[in-house]
Design a protein around this motif. Structure first.
Motif: not given
Length: 84
Positions: A25-26, A68-72, A62-64, A19-21
């Protein structure tokens, strides 16, 4: 060594851990957040599991990256560390 052992967290509450994970992720898909991760290229070659685990990890990444929020950012092997 698993992450639970590394953090010294008991592994008896599997449902709570899941549940925490899921909650973490949400956060990736919620508006108003920005996550920037910068890694050096060698970390992409570290194996944390068998080929199926690695494929799942790369597919998730790749999906993440479509959100819009993550940048790698990846610092390549060839980067001149003296100029950083």
């Amino acid at each position: 060594m698993g992450i639970a052992a590394f953090r010294g967290v008991p592994t008896v509450d599997i449902e709570g851990a899941v549940a925490s994970r899921v909650k973490r992720q949400e956060t990736l898909s919620k508006a108003g957040h920005r996550f920037v991760v910068l890694v050096e290229e060698p970390v992409l070659y570290n194996r944390i599991g068998d080929p199926d685990v690695m494929q799942t990890q790369l597919t998730f990444l790749a999906g993440a990256m479509r959100l819009p929020s993550p940048a790698l950012g990846v610092i390549p092997f060839t980067a001149d560390r003296r100029s950083m």
